[in-house]
Design an enzyme around this catalytic site. Structure first.
Site, PDB file in Angstrom:
ATOM      1  N   THR A  21     -10.625 -32.540  -6.688  1.00  0.00           N
ATOM      2  CA  THR A  21      -9.565 -31.583  -7.279  1.00  0.00           C
ATOM      3  C   THR A  21      -7.994 -32.265  -6.970  1.00  0.00           C
ATOM      4  OG1 THR A  21     -11.029 -29.623  -7.095  1.00  0.00           O
ATOM      5  CG2 THR A  21      -8.488 -29.446  -7.849  1.00  0.00           C
TER       6      THR A  21
ATOM      7  N   HIS B  57     -12.663 -33.766 -12.539  1.00  0.00           N
ATOM      8  CA  HIS B  57     -13.584 -34.743 -11.982  1.00  0.00           C
ATOM      9  C   HIS B  57     -15.106 -34.412 -12.352  1.00  0.00           C
ATOM     10  CE1 HIS B  57     -14.725 -31.941  -8.890  1.00  0.00           C
ATOM     11  NE2 HIS B  57     -13.475 -31.821  -8.749  1.00  0.00           N
TER      12      HIS B  57
HETATM   13  C1  GP9 Z   1     -10.558 -26.135  -3.670  1.00  0.00           C
HETATM   14  C2  GP9 Z   1     -10.943 -26.417  -5.276  1.00  0.00           C
HETATM   15  C3  GP9 Z   1     -12.012 -27.277  -5.270  1.00  0.00           C
HETATM   16  O1  GP9 Z   1      -9.602 -25.593  -3.672  1.00  0.00           O
HETATM   17  O2  GP9 Z   1     -10.003 -27.038  -5.653  1.00  0.00           O
HETATM   18  O3  GP9 Z   1     -12.043 -28.735  -4.799  1.00  0.00           O
HETATM   19  P1  GP9 Z   1     -13.069 -29.808  -5.075  1.00  0.00           P
HETATM   20  O4  GP9 Z   1     -14.284 -29.539  -3.905  1.00  0.00           O
HETATM   21  O5  GP9 Z   1     -13.622 -29.580  -6.417  1.00  0.00           O
HETATM   22  O6  GP9 Z   1     -12.176 -30.963  -4.708  1.00  0.00           O
HETATM   23 MN    MN Z   2     -12.642 -29.705  -8.386  1.00  0.00          MN
END
Ligand code: GP9
Ligand code: MN
Length: 409
Positions: free
Chosen positions: A82, A257
């Protein structure tokens, strides 16, 4: 900063676009509402599971004349997931080949989207119901120029309204509205959803469609949580209308993603009704949706341009009618003159003719391996892309924007 002249020269000759698009300034002065849709992949759009539509609301947006939907839009994230997608969107720079740039380079100088639009009177905020230090966001967001972060503390989280990673998406949007309504306009508001996160847990009462049936519980569970997110976004559109914020905003929805990793290829091939997932198919599964919704616009259509997260910043700046001297690696997607390829972080790439992965060149349309005589087109471009990725890395590792006065350029 000794690499800077070469980087500027590269951006000048390879990235910079001539002229401006027909949509330049179409959203001038409007609010920008950006929804980062957790783990949303393109393969669920206009698709069904057990005979049921997976994303009815998003599908209605694809057909909506106020929406541009990009069907060949790729995520370009690596281990930072993310946070990498956020980095791409705000900077039009690549995330790092290893680790999360949010953690390793949170104090760098950036020339990010929130900072640029601030000079045009915009206020910016992020809404995400997680701990503010997760991904080092409490450090990185100020570096990117964000004015405020509505983190977990801003939300009422109870046993009844949370699942998996935290607050469910529906109460998340609902509880965000009072804050959103209090912001000075025009604003840039980024909402990061959470419910559609691995391992895709969902309470029965929140399930509108059935699970899939395969050897992968991950893939099986994915569909009902995607639907839940789809419903939460539909509800958010409604709330924006009720709050009177819809008409003077543009709404961008982007998958951050992939959600289903290659560990689930067997189940995925069964779902997609393919014999196997080839390296070509794997790259095509890295597509995530991008919607740009402009209320009242009426000219939107499905776009097949090869596009990626690196393109979001220049595209949004152009829609807002903002011209800025910048060092970046993406293109305005509505400008005909563009570089014509999308690099994945591992050096794989996509053009309208080819997909290059595993050191093999595939035909973009058919997925067939391209004959050696023709494949040199791929290997030549592969060198350009290695250079582009390393220029972006140089900027980050060397904190090179320290040495650039973007106002004087
Ligand atoms: C965490 C959320 C998820 O705050 O943005 O992150 P990810 O595991 O998808 O990188
Ligand atoms: Mn994510």
């Amino acid at each position: 900063g000794s690499e800077l002249p070469a980087i500027k020269e590269y951006v000048n000759t390879t990235i910079d676009q001539k002229g401006e698009s027909d949509l330049f300034g179409v959203a001038k002065g409007k609010n920008v509402i950006f929804i980062s849709a957790e783990s949303l992949q393109t393969f669920v759009i206009n698709n069904t599971v057990n005979g049921q539509e997976i994303t009815p609301f998003l599908n209605s947006l694809v057909a909506d004349k106020d929406t541009y939907y990009f069907e060949n839009f790729y995520h370009q994230t690596e281990q930072g997931k993310t946070s990498d997608s956020e980095f791409l969107v705000e900077n039009s720079l690549y995330p790092l080949p290893r680790g999360a740039v949010f953690y390793t380079h949170g104090q760098n100088n950036y020339h990010a989207f929130p900072e640029i639009i601030k000079e045009n009177g915009y206020y910016s905020a992020v809404f995400h119901a997680n701990n503010d230090s997760f991904y080092n966001r409490d450090q990185m967001y100020p570096s990117l120029g964000f004015d405020y972060f509505y983190d977990q503390e801003a939300y009422e989280v109870t046993d009844d309204n949370k699942i998996g990673w935290g607050l469910k998406d529906k109460p998340f949007f609902e509880q965000s509205m009072k804050y959103l309504q209090s912001l000075d306009q025009p604003f840039y508001a980024k909402f990061i959803t959470l419910t559609n996160h691995f391992p895709f847990e969902l309470d029965d009462q929140d399930k509108s469609i059935d699970r899939y049936d395969s050897n992968s519980n991950t893939l099986n569970n994915y569909f009902p949580t995607v639907r839940y997110m789809d419903e939460s976004i539909e509800q958010f559109f409604q709330q924006l209308k009720e709050a009177g914020l819809y008409e003077n905003s543009i709404i961008v929805i982007m998958g951050d993603h992939y959600g289903i990793s290659s560990n689930h290829n067997k189940a995925m091939s069964m779902y997609l009704d393919k014999e196997q997932i080839t390296p070509y198919d794997h790259v095509q599964l890295q597509r995530v949706p991008l919607f740009i919704h402009i209320p009242g616009h009426g000219k939107g259509e499905v776009q097949s341009t090869i596009a990626g997260q690196i393109d979001v910043k220049p595209t949004l700046l152009s829609l807002l009618g903002i011209k800025e001297n910048d060092i970046y690696f993406g293109n305005d997607l509505f400008n005909e003159d563009h570089k014509g390829y999308i690099a994945l972080r591992n050096g794989d790439f996509i053009t309208k003719d080819y997909i290059y992965t595993n050191e093999t060149c595939y035909n973009f349309e058919t997925g067939e391996i391209v004959e050696e005589t023709e494949a040199s087109a791929c290997t030549d471009l592969s060198q350009v892309i290695e250079k582009e990725l390393s220029y972006s890395d140089d900027i980050i590792y060397g904190d090179l924007f320290r040495f650039v006065d973007f106002k004087q350029e």
